[in-house]
Design an enzyme around this catalytic site. Structure first.
Site, PDB file in Angstrom:
ATOM      1  N   GLY A 247       0.816  -1.205   0.000  1.00  0.00           N
ATOM      2  CA  GLY A 247       0.000   0.000   0.000  1.00  0.00           C
ATOM      3  C   GLY A 247       0.844   1.247   0.000  1.00  0.00           C
ATOM      4  O   GLY A 247       2.013   1.195  -0.325  1.00  0.00           O
ATOM      5  N   GLY A 248       0.230   2.336   0.380  1.00  0.00           N
ATOM      6  CA  GLY A 248       0.809   3.677   0.425  1.00  0.00           C
ATOM      7  C   GLY A 248       2.240   3.792  -0.030  1.00  0.00           C
ATOM      8  O   GLY A 248       2.517   3.990  -1.204  1.00  0.00           O
ATOM      9  N   MET A 249       3.147   3.681   0.910  1.00  0.00           N
ATOM     10  CA  MET A 249       4.530   3.979   0.614  1.00  0.00           C
ATOM     11  C   MET A 249       5.327   2.781   0.134  1.00  0.00           C
ATOM     12  O   MET A 249       6.451   2.919  -0.293  1.00  0.00           O
ATOM     13  CB  MET A 249       5.207   4.527   1.867  1.00  0.00           C
ATOM     14  CG  MET A 249       4.672   5.865   2.271  1.00  0.00           C
ATOM     15  SD  MET A 249       4.931   7.061   0.947  1.00  0.00           S
ATOM     16  CE  MET A 249       4.190   8.481   1.711  1.00  0.00           C
TER      17      MET A 249
ATOM     18  N   ASP B  63       5.016  12.700   8.807  1.00  0.00           N
ATOM     19  CA  ASP B  63       3.898  11.745   8.715  1.00  0.00           C
ATOM     20  C   ASP B  63       3.729  10.991  10.029  1.00  0.00           C
ATOM     21  O   ASP B  63       3.578   9.770  10.039  1.00  0.00           O
ATOM     22  CB  ASP B  63       4.147  10.781   7.542  1.00  0.00           C
ATOM     23  CG  ASP B  63       2.910   9.973   7.172  1.00  0.00           C
ATOM     24  OD1 ASP B  63       1.788  10.417   7.506  1.00  0.00           O
ATOM     25  OD2 ASP B  63       3.063   8.905   6.549  1.00  0.00           O
TER      26      ASP B  63
ATOM     27  N   VAL C  57       6.526  -4.056   3.106  1.00  0.00           N
ATOM     28  CA  VAL C  57       7.514  -4.482   4.090  1.00  0.00           C
ATOM     29  C   VAL C  57       7.556  -6.006   4.123  1.00  0.00           C
ATOM     30  O   VAL C  57       6.520  -6.649   4.148  1.00  0.00           O
ATOM     31  CB  VAL C  57       7.153  -3.972   5.505  1.00  0.00           C
ATOM     32  CG1 VAL C  57       8.187  -4.436   6.516  1.00  0.00           C
ATOM     33  CG2 VAL C  57       7.060  -2.459   5.519  1.00  0.00           C
TER      34      VAL C  57
ATOM     35  N   LYS D 248      12.034  -2.751   3.778  1.00  0.00           N
ATOM     36  CA  LYS D 248      10.949  -1.935   3.238  1.00  0.00           C
ATOM     37  C   LYS D 248      11.261  -1.558   1.807  1.00  0.00           C
ATOM     38  O   LYS D 248      12.307  -0.972   1.522  1.00  0.00           O
ATOM     39  CB  LYS D 248      10.748  -0.687   4.088  1.00  0.00           C
ATOM     40  CG  LYS D 248       9.830   0.317   3.420  1.00  0.00           C
ATOM     41  CD  LYS D 248       9.369   1.386   4.357  1.00  0.00           C
ATOM     42  CE  LYS D 248       8.119   0.936   5.070  1.00  0.00           C
ATOM     43  NZ  LYS D 248       7.613   1.883   6.014  1.00  0.00           N
TER      44      LYS D 248
END
Lengths: 189, 347
Positions: B97-99, B211, B102, B117
């Protein structure tokens, strides 16, 4: 990246796919389903690593992936997202119904890898209730129901929804607010 | 059916008028619209109440994707023994997702378990962004603070994905803890203090997190808080403002962030304030039906006093959180170090 893709696709012969409705959804279903399963798997593993990340943006990622593979035949990004939202609703409701059936059938059934459930058990009945309420709303106001479909199932923002449904942003916002209130009341009862 | 549709149309029009009115004017307008029609009035009141209530629709449908652990163990095959960067053996996939994604991996060379990551390729498509991330990763690697997730290594996987390796923590994020409701006061103070200390160390090196949110704060099984994902939000800048990319966590953004202004360390102080508020009350201070409404609430909405939601919160703690949530950065505590000092006083 999204911008340049949009630009390149804008001139491609895609109008027909968008207008063919059901056919377009069928075409896109397997891709969205694949994305959902991918994310579901990642999520499951997340509990082990203790790292969590947002999973919103899934449909957008699907779009980017498909756009990159040039298997995309939609007029623009917003139209793709709107179809994807319908596909998402279809898949999730399907999965929730399967869960319900299994439960009524009693006992745990062996699951193959392909049948990994993609919905949390506690949420699947809520989702079915929402889907039914959305069906009733569609009888009262088709447009409002479409807006909810785009926003909730497609994760689309107001602007994208406006482009996809050919409405003004202000009307989308209004429809969303009204539909949300109506559905909320339905679901409370 | 047509009758019911036109009836709803009529209600829709009336409701649209009423919803935007301040509460003080709603009643008079309601009377004017209903004109003695008690049934119509009741109908509108119930819809207004439904409008104000929390809704299942406010949670993205993707959240229903979470399934219980045991099911998976039974259904998924062992994960591949893919080797990354010639030294990391993938043990288990993580979350996407998002960034980025992992994964849990075994570092061959040092024989220890790490978390890898991978940053989404669309976040790192250009050389400048990648380089900027490297510079920032180096700065964080040099931090060496107990409350900041360390960075061991970074590199390129064979398929051109960029990854960083970091410790694999056994623990639970604040997000996971919040899913069970508000936290004990002692825990809130302890977690906030540790987060403030980690931020202070980073800010001293001119690194802003950008963030801070519950999912980025993990508490290890020893009770040590680790701040995750330093500097990654900065990368997101471009991709996340591209059309259609709605960042999932508007709720924790500072007013200056929602306006896409230049930010300084005080943006992190705001975000930590939001997390503290949520840990204390179980709800986010600024809410809305969508990202835009949340942004408006962040910039203009009045803060509901913590004491109105929970009684056992010490006055000093409530005042600190309120100060951290000052709309103007200049009115917040000036440094994370200062926040930490305040919290030490409460502890």
């Amino acid at each position: 990246m999204a911008d340049t893709l949009d630009q390149s696709k804008r001139d491609s012969p895609g109008r027909n796919s968008w207008h063919s409705g059901r056919e377009a959804i069928d075409k896109i279903l397997p891709f969205i389903y694949e994305e959902l399963r991918r994310i579901a798997h990642y999520r499951l593993r997340a509990e082990q690593t203790g790292h969590t990340l947002e999973t919103t943006g899934l449909v957008h990622e699907a779009y980017l992936r498909l756009a990159a593979s040039e298997r995309l035949e939609f007029e623009n990004r917003a139209h793709f997202l709107a179809i994807a939202a319908q596909a998402m609703r279809h898949i999730l409701i399907d999965s929730a119904l399967t869960r319900r059936t299994q439960k009524r059938g009693g006992g745990l059934q062996p699951l193959s890898l392909d049948a990994v459930p993609i919905i949390a058990e506690t949420r699947s009945e809520d989702l079915l209730a929402l889907d039914e309420a959305l069906g009733r709303l569609a009888e009262l106001n088709q447009r409002q129901a479409r807006v909810v479909e785009c926003r909730y199932f497609g994760g689309m923002n107001i602007e994208d929804t406006a482009v996809a449904l050919d409405m003004s942003a202000a009307t989308v916002k209004r429809d969303w607010t009204l539909a949300r209130a109506w559905l909320n009341r339905e679901l409370q009862n | 059916m047509a009758d019911r549709a036109s009836e709803w149309q009529r209600l829709s029009d009336a409701l649209a008028l009423l919803i935007d009115l301040p509460a003080s004017e709603q009643k008079a307008r309601l009377d004017a619209i209903a004109r003695g029609d008690a049934a119509l009035r009741a109908e509108l009141v119930s819809l207004l109440r439904a409008h104000d209530a929390r809704s299942a629709l406010d949670t993205p449908v993707l959240d229903v994707l979470l399934i219980s652990q045991e099911k998976v163990e039974a259904t998924l095959p062992a994960w591949s023994d893919e080797v990354i960067g010639a030294r990391y053996h993938v043990l288990a996939a993580g979350v996407g997702g998002g960034m980025g994604v992992v994964v849990k991996a075994l570092d061959d060379r040092l024989d220890r378990v790490v978390a890898l990551k991978f940053l989404s390729s669309h976040l790192l498509e250009n050389v400048v962004a990648r380089e900027r991330f490297r510079v920032e990763a180096r700065a964080i690697a040099s931090l060496d603070h107990p409350n900041v997730c360390a960075i061991y290594d970074m590199g390129d996987a064979s398929d051109d994905r960029f990854f960083i390796s970091m410790p694999y923590y056994h623990g639970e994020t604040i997000a996971a803890k919040l899913a069970r409701g508000p936290l004990a006061i002692d825990d809130v103070v302890s977690y906030a203090l540790q987060a403030a200390r980690g931020l202070a160390a980073a800010h001293a090196r001119r690194i802003i997190h950008r963030d801070i949110k519950p999912a980025n704060l993990i508490v290890t099984s020893d009770g040590v808080m680790k701040i995750l994902d330093f500097g990654i939000a900065k990368l997101g800048g471009k991709a996340m403002t591209a059309p259609g990319f709605t960042p999932g966590t508007t709720s924790y953004m500072s007013p200056e962030q929602t306006r896409a202004e230049v930010v300084d360390p005080r943006t992190d102080i705001w975000s930590l304030g939001v997390v503290m508020y949520e840990m204390l009350t179980g709800v986010r201070p600024f809410r809305g039906a969508d990202a835009r409404e949340v942004s408006v609430a962040i910039c203009e909405g009045e803060l509901e006093a913590i004491s109105a939601l929970r009684r056992d919160v010490p006055g000093a703690l409530e005042r600190l959180v309120a100060a951290m949530l000052a709309k103007r950065a200049g009115e917040r505590p000036a440094t994370a170090k200062g926040v930490a000092r305040e919290l030490e006083g409460i502890e």
